[in-house]
Design a protein around this motif. Sequence first.
Motif, PDB file in Angstrom:
ATOM      1  N   LEU A   1       0.828  -1.213   0.000  1.00 26.47           N
ATOM      2  CA  LEU A   1       0.000   0.000   0.000  1.00 26.47           C
ATOM      3  C   LEU A   1       0.863   1.264   0.000  1.00 26.47           C
ATOM      4  CD1 LEU A   1      -2.755  -1.107   2.544  1.00 26.47           C
ATOM      5  CD2 LEU A   1      -3.140  -0.519   0.155  1.00 26.47           C
ATOM      6  N   THR A   2       1.914   1.242   0.801  1.00 24.24           N
ATOM      7  CA  THR A   2       2.798   2.412   0.898  1.00 24.24           C
ATOM      8  C   THR A   2       3.563   2.619  -0.404  1.00 24.24           C
ATOM      9  OG1 THR A   2       3.051   2.032   3.276  1.00 24.24           O
ATOM     10  CG2 THR A   2       4.665   3.469   2.225  1.00 24.24           C
ATOM     11  N   ALA A   3       4.042   1.527  -0.986  1.00 24.83           N
ATOM     12  CA  ALA A   3       4.778   1.628  -2.252  1.00 24.83           C
ATOM     13  C   ALA A   3       3.877   2.163  -3.356  1.00 24.83           C
ATOM     14  CB  ALA A   3       5.335   0.259  -2.636  1.00 24.83           C
TER      15      ALA A   3
ATOM     16  N   GLU B   1      -8.409 -17.219   3.685  1.00 25.40           N
ATOM     17  CA  GLU B   1      -8.324 -15.898   4.299  1.00 25.40           C
ATOM     18  C   GLU B   1      -7.480 -14.943   3.459  1.00 25.40           C
ATOM     19  OE1 GLU B   1      -6.948 -13.739   8.487  1.00 25.40           O
ATOM     20  OE2 GLU B   1      -6.716 -15.913   8.230  1.00 25.40           O
ATOM     21  N   SER B   2      -6.303 -15.410   3.030  1.00 31.81           N
ATOM     22  CA  SER B   2      -5.425 -14.537   2.249  1.00 31.81           C
ATOM     23  C   SER B   2      -6.022 -14.241   0.874  1.00 31.81           C
ATOM     24  CB  SER B   2      -4.044 -15.170   2.096  1.00 31.81           C
ATOM     25  OG  SER B   2      -4.111 -16.420   1.439  1.00 31.81           O
ATOM     26  N   ALA B   3      -6.707 -15.231   0.280  1.00 33.21           N
ATOM     27  CA  ALA B   3      -7.334 -15.008  -1.029  1.00 33.21           C
ATOM     28  C   ALA B   3      -8.374 -13.898  -0.947  1.00 33.21           C
ATOM     29  CB  ALA B   3      -7.971 -16.298  -1.535  1.00 33.21           C
ATOM     30  N   PHE B   4      -9.206 -13.925   0.106  1.00 31.79           N
ATOM     31  CA  PHE B   4     -10.231 -12.893   0.258  1.00 31.79           C
ATOM     32  C   PHE B   4      -9.602 -11.529   0.566  1.00 31.79           C
ATOM     33  CE2 PHE B   4     -13.040 -16.592   1.598  1.00 31.79           C
ATOM     34  CZ  PHE B   4     -13.668 -16.657   0.364  1.00 31.79           C
ATOM     35  N   ILE B   5      -8.483 -11.520   1.308  1.00 38.21           N
ATOM     36  CA  ILE B   5      -7.784 -10.261   1.596  1.00 38.21           C
ATOM     37  C   ILE B   5      -7.276  -9.632   0.301  1.00 38.21           C
ATOM     38  CG2 ILE B   5      -5.695  -9.274   2.626  1.00 38.21           C
ATOM     39  CD1 ILE B   5      -6.062 -11.197   4.971  1.00 38.21           C
ATOM     40  N   TYR B   6      -6.675 -10.448  -0.569  1.00 36.36           N
ATOM     41  CA  TYR B   6      -6.142  -9.927  -1.832  1.00 36.36           C
ATOM     42  C   TYR B   6      -7.255  -9.353  -2.712  1.00 36.36           C
ATOM     43  CZ  TYR B   6      -2.049 -12.726  -0.481  1.00 36.36           C
ATOM     44  OH  TYR B   6      -0.992 -13.264   0.198  1.00 36.36           O
ATOM     45  N   LEU B   7      -8.378 -10.074  -2.768  1.00 32.13           N
ATOM     46  CA  LEU B   7      -9.473  -9.639  -3.635  1.00 32.13           C
ATOM     47  C   LEU B   7     -10.210  -8.420  -3.082  1.00 32.13           C
ATOM     48  CD1 LEU B   7     -10.910 -13.143  -4.595  1.00 32.13           C
ATOM     49  CD2 LEU B   7      -9.596 -11.606  -6.053  1.00 32.13           C
ATOM     50  N   ASP B   8      -9.974  -8.137  -1.792  1.00 34.62           N
ATOM     51  CA  ASP B   8     -10.647  -7.007  -1.152  1.00 34.62           C
ATOM     52  C   ASP B   8      -9.685  -5.843  -0.902  1.00 34.62           C
ATOM     53  OD1 ASP B   8     -13.020  -5.896  -0.230  1.00 34.62           O
ATOM     54  OD2 ASP B   8     -12.596  -6.400   1.859  1.00 34.62           O
ATOM     55  N   LEU B   9      -8.597  -5.791  -1.658  1.00 36.22           N
ATOM     56  CA  LEU B   9      -7.646  -4.689  -1.540  1.00 36.22           C
ATOM     57  C   LEU B   9      -8.298  -3.374  -1.977  1.00 36.22           C
ATOM     58  CD1 LEU B   9      -4.430  -6.380  -2.986  1.00 36.22           C
ATOM     59  CD2 LEU B   9      -4.776  -5.655  -0.610  1.00 36.22           C
TER      60      LEU B   9
ATOM     61  N   CYS C   1      -7.524   1.334  -5.610  1.00 28.87           N
ATOM     62  CA  CYS C   1      -6.318   1.820  -6.290  1.00 28.87           C
ATOM     63  C   CYS C   1      -5.369   0.668  -6.621  1.00 28.87           C
ATOM     64  CB  CYS C   1      -5.609   2.868  -5.439  1.00 28.87           C
ATOM     65  SG  CYS C   1      -5.078   2.295  -3.807  1.00 28.87           S
ATOM     66  N   LEU C   2      -5.335  -0.356  -5.754  1.00 22.73           N
ATOM     67  CA  LEU C   2      -4.483  -1.516  -6.006  1.00 22.73           C
ATOM     68  C   LEU C   2      -5.144  -2.513  -6.947  1.00 22.73           C
ATOM     69  CD1 LEU C   2      -2.852  -2.262  -2.522  1.00 22.73           C
ATOM     70  CD2 LEU C   2      -1.720  -1.485  -4.611  1.00 22.73           C
ATOM     71  N   LEU C   3      -6.455  -2.682  -6.812  1.00 24.23           N
ATOM     72  CA  LEU C   3      -7.172  -3.626  -7.672  1.00 24.23           C
ATOM     73  C   LEU C   3      -7.055  -3.244  -9.137  1.00 24.23           C
ATOM     74  CD1 LEU C   3     -10.436  -4.229  -5.594  1.00 24.23           C
ATOM     75  CD2 LEU C   3      -8.463  -5.754  -5.812  1.00 24.23           C
ATOM     76  N   MET C   4      -6.882  -1.953  -9.401  1.00 22.86           N
ATOM     77  CA  MET C   4      -6.770  -1.481 -10.778  1.00 22.86           C
ATOM     78  C   MET C   4      -5.330  -1.476 -11.284  1.00 22.86           C
ATOM     79  SD  MET C   4      -9.885  -0.844 -11.596  1.00 22.86           S
ATOM     80  CE  MET C   4      -9.704   0.133 -13.085  1.00 22.86           C
ATOM     81  N   SER C   5      -4.397  -1.807 -10.435  1.00 22.88           N
ATOM     82  CA  SER C   5      -2.982  -1.741 -10.804  1.00 22.88           C
ATOM     83  C   SER C   5      -2.545  -2.998 -11.560  1.00 22.88           C
ATOM     84  CB  SER C   5      -2.124  -1.581  -9.546  1.00 22.88           C
ATOM     85  OG  SER C   5      -0.752  -1.712  -9.856  1.00 22.88           O
ATOM     86  N   PRO C   6      -1.923  -2.840 -12.740  1.00 23.17           N
ATOM     87  CA  PRO C   6      -1.414  -4.004 -13.485  1.00 23.17           C
ATOM     88  C   PRO C   6      -0.365  -4.777 -12.700  1.00 23.17           C
ATOM     89  CG  PRO C   6      -1.450  -2.035 -14.863  1.00 23.17           C
ATOM     90  CD  PRO C   6      -1.710  -1.578 -13.461  1.00 23.17           C
ATOM     91  N   THR C   7       0.348  -4.108 -11.816  1.00 22.19           N
ATOM     92  CA  THR C   7       1.397  -4.765 -11.022  1.00 22.19           C
ATOM     93  C   THR C   7       0.809  -5.829 -10.105  1.00 22.19           C
ATOM     94  OG1 THR C   7       2.655  -2.695 -11.034  1.00 22.19           O
ATOM     95  CG2 THR C   7       3.311  -4.368  -9.441  1.00 22.19           C
ATOM     96  N   VAL C   8      -0.371  -5.571  -9.566  1.00 20.99           N
ATOM     97  CA  VAL C   8      -0.987  -6.481  -8.594  1.00 20.99           C
ATOM     98  C   VAL C   8      -1.844  -7.544  -9.290  1.00 20.99           C
ATOM     99  CG1 VAL C   8      -2.438  -6.560  -6.517  1.00 20.99           C
ATOM    100  CG2 VAL C   8      -0.982  -4.591  -6.928  1.00 20.99           C
TER     101      VAL C   8
ATOM    102  N   ASP D   1      -5.132 -12.701  -9.821  1.00 22.81           N
ATOM    103  CA  ASP D   1      -5.408 -13.894 -10.634  1.00 22.81           C
ATOM    104  C   ASP D   1      -5.146 -15.169  -9.836  1.00 22.81           C
ATOM    105  OD1 ASP D   1      -6.140 -12.339 -12.773  1.00 22.81           O
ATOM    106  OD2 ASP D   1      -4.182 -12.451 -13.762  1.00 22.81           O
ATOM    107  N   ALA D   2      -4.067 -15.171  -9.055  1.00 21.47           N
ATOM    108  CA  ALA D   2      -3.739 -16.344  -8.244  1.00 21.47           C
ATOM    109  C   ALA D   2      -4.809 -16.593  -7.183  1.00 21.47           C
ATOM    110  CB  ALA D   2      -2.370 -16.157  -7.584  1.00 21.47           C
ATOM    111  N   ALA D   3      -5.305 -15.522  -6.573  1.00 22.54           N
ATOM    112  CA  ALA D   3      -6.364 -15.655  -5.568  1.00 22.54           C
ATOM    113  C   ALA D   3      -7.636 -16.204  -6.191  1.00 22.54           C
ATOM    114  CB  ALA D   3      -6.636 -14.302  -4.911  1.00 22.54           C
ATOM    115  N   LYS D   4      -7.990 -15.708  -7.369  1.00 19.94           N
ATOM    116  CA  LYS D   4      -9.190 -16.200  -8.059  1.00 19.94           C
ATOM    117  C   LYS D   4      -9.044 -17.660  -8.443  1.00 19.94           C
ATOM    118  CE  LYS D   4     -10.373 -11.659  -9.983  1.00 19.94           C
ATOM    119  NZ  LYS D   4     -10.472 -10.839 -11.210  1.00 19.94           N
ATOM    120  N   GLN D   5      -7.879 -18.015  -8.963  1.00 25.06           N
ATOM    121  CA  GLN D   5      -7.637 -19.404  -9.356  1.00 25.06           C
ATOM    122  C   GLN D   5      -7.707 -20.333  -8.167  1.00 25.06           C
ATOM    123  OE1 GLN D   5      -3.881 -19.350 -11.425  1.00 25.06           O
ATOM    124  NE2 GLN D   5      -4.664 -18.026 -13.066  1.00 25.06           N
TER     125      GLN D   5
END
Length: 366
Positions: free
Chosen positions: A37-39, A63-71, A74-81, A86-90
């Motif tokens: 988030l800071t970066a 738990e971690s999958a839901f955390i990633y998908l609920d970022l 600003c991060l959800l729209m970032s190509p870097t993330v 995709d890994a969380a969805k898979q």
Amino acid sequence: MVNLHLCADEISFMDLLKYVYSNNLPTTLDALLDLLLTADKFEVVSCSRDCTRALQNLPMNYESAFIYLDLPPCLLMSPTVEPLLDAAKQFLVANFRNLDKFMVEVLNLPLLGLQVVLSSDNLQVTSEIVVYDTVLAWVRKHYPNMEERREILKTHLLHLVRFPFLTTTQLTKDVLTCNDIDPEHASKIVICALSYKAETDSYRKQCLAAEEGIITSRQFMERVQSKRPVKVVKQCVVYLDLTRTELDRIVPKCDVWSETFHFDGLEFGLCASCSTSFDHYNFGLALYVSTSSTCTIKYEFSVRTMHQVDSFGSWFNGTRTFTKTEKLYNVHSEEWTNFIRKDNSYFINDILHVKAVLTIKKFEDY
């Protein structure tokens, strides 16, 4: 000695400085997320990318999958993330894609998790009606208030159901009359799905290219189903598509079934199979009939070919009398290698398009 008590933002900022000067990253999930988030806030792209990779290397769980998908958005729209998302969805799809087997667990998923699972093209379901029933069961469990339930269905869930692949009976009886769905919205869904069923392939291609509407373009994409869907038009005309990949799987001795369909009080099904005959395999197409009385069925099968893309050419026909005890009859058979060969004009873009016209005469009609 002075003890400094740093807040989370300050700690993550210190971690960012460590990364800039020494390329070191924290090792825990929470610390990596804070640093990510800071970066992103300070636009340190290399740190965001390395944090994403580090998170991907950590063991994935629910738990971690839901955390990633609920970022944050600003991060959800970032190509870097995007690789992390995709890994969380898979992960979620891989664990819940068999709806029949994990129905209890799927009904306990949060809304975000349910949306991810039902968005997948690789769900393992007998037919699309299972997805529709799952959506209704989930929303009834989590939203007892009718008004809230209808809103959630309309805005978050119904677009995940691929209505064109429900049967006409399911659309008119299960969807159109469902009290949980706003009547006006249900009517639009059913009209759109029925229109798709009745239209030509060129119209369907236009639907797949669409980007908006009551039924989204993804709803026109067929999922992998254990029972192949059929399209019934004017009751006794049936269309069935079989891919070359599906047919390859039936060797040496398996079969692919269509959904059952009904006409004139009888239940029908189509079955493509592979059988052995001496030293070679045969492709077979069988007709299943469930009847309470003896009846005679005239059948005419036709296919599209590379030379006749926009219409169906005659393939084979015949007449068969069925009794209460006889239910399955092999209406066609041909040598496998000859049928499945790459230059067989019956396959258009590796899809076999079959049309069956059934005419029924019961003995009491004579």
